[in-house]
Design a protein around this motif. Structure first.
Motif, mmCIF file in Angstrom:
data_model
loop_
_atom_site.group_PDB
_atom_site.id
_atom_site.type_symbol
_atom_site.label_atom_id
_atom_site.label_comp_id
_atom_site.label_asym_id
_atom_site.label_seq_id
_atom_site.Cartn_x
_atom_site.Cartn_y
_atom_site.Cartn_z
ATOM 1 N N GLN A 102 2.083 1.702 -3.432
ATOM 2 C CA GLN A 102 1.718 2.111 -4.551
ATOM 3 C C GLN A 102 1.504 4.167 -4.516
ATOM 4 O OE1 GLN A 102 1.021 0.264 -7.354
ATOM 5 N NE2 GLN A 102 1.309 -1.344 -5.966
ATOM 6 N N ILE A 103 1.059 4.568 -3.381
ATOM 7 C CA ILE A 103 0.761 5.801 -3.063
ATOM 8 C C ILE A 103 1.278 6.476 -2.975
ATOM 9 C CG2 ILE A 103 1.125 5.837 -0.149
ATOM 10 C CD1 ILE A 103 -1.954 7.209 -2.288
ATOM 11 N N LEU B 84 -3.451 0.068 -6.077
ATOM 12 C CA LEU B 84 -3.153 0.427 -5.345
ATOM 13 C C LEU B 84 -5.088 -0.150 -4.231
ATOM 14 C CD1 LEU B 84 -2.889 2.238 -2.634
ATOM 15 C CD2 LEU B 84 -4.005 4.492 -3.318
ATOM 16 N N ALA C 280 1.089 -1.028 -0.142
ATOM 17 C CA ALA C 280 0.177 -0.440 0.078
ATOM 18 C C ALA C 280 0.656 1.418 0.016
ATOM 19 C CB ALA C 280 -0.751 0.016 1.339
#
Length: 502
Positions: A399-400, A469, A396
């Motif tokens: 991805q962000i 995400l 996570a």
């Protein structure tokens, strides 16, 4: 008020208490002293993630997350894949198999009854133990017996086996949800790749048109004596190069179509029926609050790993129960007689009843070895769970962070494209007016082409990361909604569970 003896509560007479105590003393010859585990499952709070995964008040992905990209074909393709892909059928078959183990384990908790009938025709020897008139004569023997047995699950072995089967089914159900998320995001990623190739193709088509215009200008300059055949052939070569790139993209588009057809569980021709994607940017990327803590119920792979630990805990309890005596109650009633005349009379009755006891006294370490194996499985499942949680948090965060990086790059890339487009347009004007050479136009053309491809790739990469995400946040899965929340508190170690089993 006197408290009843624990032996009365499990159905053992007070007169048998001394025998039962003796049995337990003897059972001490085979014990699990010293066998334990101190492995602990991790909780998200153990890992620092507030900077990488800040609470932004966003929403978790919904099950219909594909609709945010504005292309009605994408949700339809995902739905088709979830219906027809063989990987879904494989996951569903694993659930069915786990469910059969539950039914099998349940049956061990209840009494069992059987009925048997046998008819035997036999010539008895005159010189054996059967005296005349039976010896030397043919006789028929009829035997019918109805029997029942019940294993008293005093130590919870069968209940633990049932608990393990239930946990394994829950883990298989969570695995199915993980397959759904993986398949849906794979279709979305392939569809986004198809959109990328189509946009790059459109760029090349425009590039061919512009290079044809440059070639037309070059021909006019050659006639006017401003350019030579070298510039003419260079312009023609650039057109051929762009056409080669166009053919390459057409081939890649067909391949991706075939890949999507396979994801749909169909043949390659299904992929050829897909229309050109019209994807939009999608929703704003905002992380939900309390992300690390809630992630353990939003990612199906974490939930599956947690249920696998639960199954391992029950396996440890079952292995511990093997050290204690098994008590089986059995009874039977029937008839046994020679011939048919007295077969169903009271004098032919046969009655059987009594308990059976299995007590492990010496097994050369077999039970201890089995328990060690169960603890090893528990340790492995805990390690797998911890690694899954670490990977989920890292996934996570990665991805962000990459999305934010692409957002910053996109602003610079768009400014570069605007500048390169302006430079190309000025170069063409100057070249047409005879104020600059062809090389300047070709250089500006290459720079503009590279800048436009960069902008397109960044936009497509961002959407791919958005899909990533969504997958990293569970793809719309919710353990509570799917009835897959682990019913017990999170254990800190198998030791506490082992103590509860004693």
């Amino acid at each position: 008020m006197n408290t009843p003896s624990p032996w009365l509560r499990v159905g053992i007479r007070p007169t048998a208490k001394a025998v039962a105590v003796s049995v337990l003393v003897l059972a001490g010859c085979v014990n699990y002293i010293g066998i334990k585990s101190d492995k602990q499952i991790s909780v998200p709070a153990q890992y620092a993630s507030s900077q990488s995964l800040p609470s932004e008040g966003g929403l978790w992905p919904s099950p219909d997350w594909a609709g945010q990209f504005g292309d009605p074909q994408l949700p339809h393709l995902i739905g088709e894949a979830l219906q027809g892909n063989p990987s879904m059928a494989q996951a569903e078959a694993r659930i069915a198999k786990a469910s059969s183990y539950i039914e099998s384990s349940k049956s061990a908790l209840y009494p069992k009854a059987n009925g048997n009938y046998a008819w035997t025709r036999e010539l008895y020897s005159e010189n054996a133990i059967v005296p005349p008139p039976f010896g030397g004569t043919w006789y028929s023997e009829n035997n019918v017996l109805a029997s029942a047995s019940w294993e008293l699950d005093l130590w919870g072995k069968n209940r633990a086996r049932l608990g393990r089967a239930v946990s394994q089914e829950k883990s298989a159900e969570a695995d199915l949800q993980q397959v759904r998320v993986t398949l849906a995001t794979s279709v979305a990623n392939s569809y986004n790749q198809l959109a990328r190739l189509y946009e790059l193709r459109d760029i090349i088509v425009r590039e061919i048109r512009d290079r044809v215009d440059i070639s037309r200008i070059t021909n006019g300059r050659v006639v006017a004596g401003l350019d030579t055949n070298v510039e003419r052939q260079t312009a023609l070569g650039d057109i051929a190069t762009s056409q080669t790139n166009l053919s390459d993209l057409d081939g890649q588009i067909i391949v991706v179509r075939y890949q999507i057809g396979a994801l749909l569980g169909k043949g390659p021709d299904r992929g050829l029926q897909i229309t050109k994607p019209v994807l939009t940017r999608g929703n704003a990327v905002v992380l939900p609050s309390n992300l690390p803590a809630d992630l353990i119920s939003r990612r199906p792979d974490i939930v599956a790993a947690r249920w696998q630990i639960e199954a391992a805990i029950h396996d440890v309890k079952e292995a511990k129960a093997e050290f204690f005596p098994d008590i089986n109650l059995a009874a039977g009633f029937g008839f046994d007689a020679f011939g048919w005349g007295r077969f169903l009379t009271s004098s032919s009755r046969q009655i059987q009843f009594g308990p059976a006891l299995h007590l492990p006294l010496f097994d050369a370490g077999a039970l201890r070895s089995q328990l060690k194996g169960s603890y090893a499985d528990f340790d492995l499942d805990v390690a797998n769970y911890n690694q899954t949680l670490i990977n989920a948090l890292s996934d996570a965060a990665t991805q962000i962070a990459t999305i934010h990086s692409i957002d910053r790059q996109s602003d610079d890339a768009q400014r570069a494209l605007n500048a390169q487009t302006k430079a190309y347009e000025l170069a063409v004007v100057r070249y047409k007016a005879g104020l600059s050479e062809q090389l300047q136009v070709l250089s500006a053309d290459q720079n503009r082409l590279a800048a436009e491809q960069t902008v397109t790739n960044l936009r497509m990469n961002r959407r791919a990361l958005q899909i990533g995400l969504i997958k990293a946040l569970g793809g719309g899965f919710d353990a509570k909604r799917a009835s897959l929340v682990v019913p017990t508190d999170v254990p800190t170690s198998s030791t506490s569970e082992a103590q509860a089993a004693n």
